[in-house]
Design a protein around this motif. Sequence first.
Motif, mmCIF file in Angstrom:
data_model
loop_
_atom_site.group_PDB
_atom_site.id
_atom_site.type_symbol
_atom_site.label_atom_id
_atom_site.label_comp_id
_atom_site.label_asym_id
_atom_site.label_seq_id
_atom_site.Cartn_x
_atom_site.Cartn_y
_atom_site.Cartn_z
ATOM 1 N N PRO A 1 0.529 -0.249 -4.461
ATOM 2 C CA PRO A 1 1.829 -0.900 -4.290
ATOM 3 C C PRO A 1 2.190 -1.825 -5.454
ATOM 4 C CG PRO A 1 0.487 -1.069 -2.306
ATOM 5 C CD PRO A 1 -0.414 -0.618 -3.397
ATOM 6 N N SER B 1 13.854 2.565 -7.596
ATOM 7 C CA SER B 1 12.435 2.234 -7.725
ATOM 8 C C SER B 1 11.702 3.428 -8.321
ATOM 9 C CB SER B 1 11.836 1.887 -6.358
ATOM 10 O OG SER B 1 12.509 0.776 -5.786
ATOM 11 N N PHE C 1 8.401 5.656 -9.248
ATOM 12 C CA PHE C 1 7.078 6.000 -8.722
ATOM 13 C C PHE C 1 6.419 7.015 -9.647
ATOM 14 C CE2 PHE C 1 9.557 4.618 -5.120
ATOM 15 C CZ PHE C 1 8.672 3.847 -4.391
ATOM 16 N N CYS D 1 3.462 2.493 -7.388
ATOM 17 C CA CYS D 1 4.803 1.910 -7.250
ATOM 18 C C CYS D 1 5.065 1.023 -8.467
ATOM 19 C CB CYS D 1 4.913 1.108 -5.961
ATOM 20 S SG CYS D 1 4.386 2.011 -4.474
ATOM 21 N N TRP E 1 8.142 -0.254 -2.173
ATOM 22 C CA TRP E 1 7.927 1.030 -1.538
ATOM 23 C C TRP E 1 9.266 1.756 -1.431
ATOM 24 C CZ3 TRP E 1 4.566 4.487 -1.317
ATOM 25 C CH2 TRP E 1 4.534 5.463 -0.322
ATOM 26 N N GLY F 1 6.194 -4.830 -2.668
ATOM 27 C CA GLY F 1 4.879 -4.267 -2.923
ATOM 28 C C GLY F 1 3.740 -5.117 -2.399
#
Length: 337
Positions: free
Chosen positions: A38, A97, A99, A112, A117, A123
């Motif tokens: 995270p 976001s 990833f 992440c 998330w 996170g």
Amino acid sequence: MRFIDDGAVESAPSSITAAEALQFSMDGKNRIALSLYPTPNESDIQELAEAWELHPVLVEDLLHARQRPKLERYGEVLLLVVRSALYVDEAEEVELSEFHILVRQGSIAILCQDHRWIDGTDGHEFAESISNGSLQKHQLLLKDPKLLKLGSEAVLYRVLDEIVDGYVPVLHGLGIDKEQIERQVFSGDAAVTERIYRLSQEVIDVLHSTASLLEVVRSLDDGFKKYPVPEELETYLQDVTDHLTRANSQATEYRDALSQILNVNSTLVAQRQNEDMKKISGWAAILFAPTLIAAIYGMNFDHMPELHWAFGYPGAVLVMLVFAAALYGVFKWRKWF
């Protein structure tokens, strides 16, 4: 960290290393080691790189992030860079976001990079929920034991599915704001132009994200045809592709609609400015006639008509009023006022 053994999900100790997780996946059949990061830092990435023997170029991408959505293969490791979206209605902004997803036989790691998330959960809060073993709604990734038996690609599918599903409320929020802007345009609100530009930028960001992710998913689908992937999983991935295609088409429609709204707004603004210019010109013409008469009679020449006439002043004022009233009537008839 989660261990999946023949579809059954087990929590792994927080102290377990990436090398131990990889060894777990290699020690048995139908095993998957899911590693969640995270809030990834340099030490986490270096540990993962050593355990998985990652290519230096791949490690560089993981360390610096801010990569465009893409799919790349480094030997037996597959790298996917994808972006999720979250719409903040109060600010009318889309938060993207990033990833980084690493997939290999029996193992998958999710980093992440923006410390959020998919649903926008912070996170650090997400990391705490992992350490406490209370993932709650994040367990949706692992909710289908039958699907998990299809391998680490099944977890990848669930991640992509959740990311794509997250675009639905984003587009819904953008659609509501678009409708509000349409009403605002025809109400004559001067602040609507800036709002159109800002919302257009958010729509373009979503459009770029969906288009890039669509390329990644299609490339993944092409790759599945080259490698031994269960046919059932290909069907699931096709469903993700369909949903993403629909989201991309909707974002394109919003972009085109906002462009048309901006053109309509520019036309309406020009019309209102034209009406204002008509009024200004009309009042200038009405005031010009009395000003001209007053200027002439203010020259103070000795020999001027009606200069010494007792009714000269009221006569001049009367002419001014009649002239102004006549012009006002003409402009009113032509709907300038």
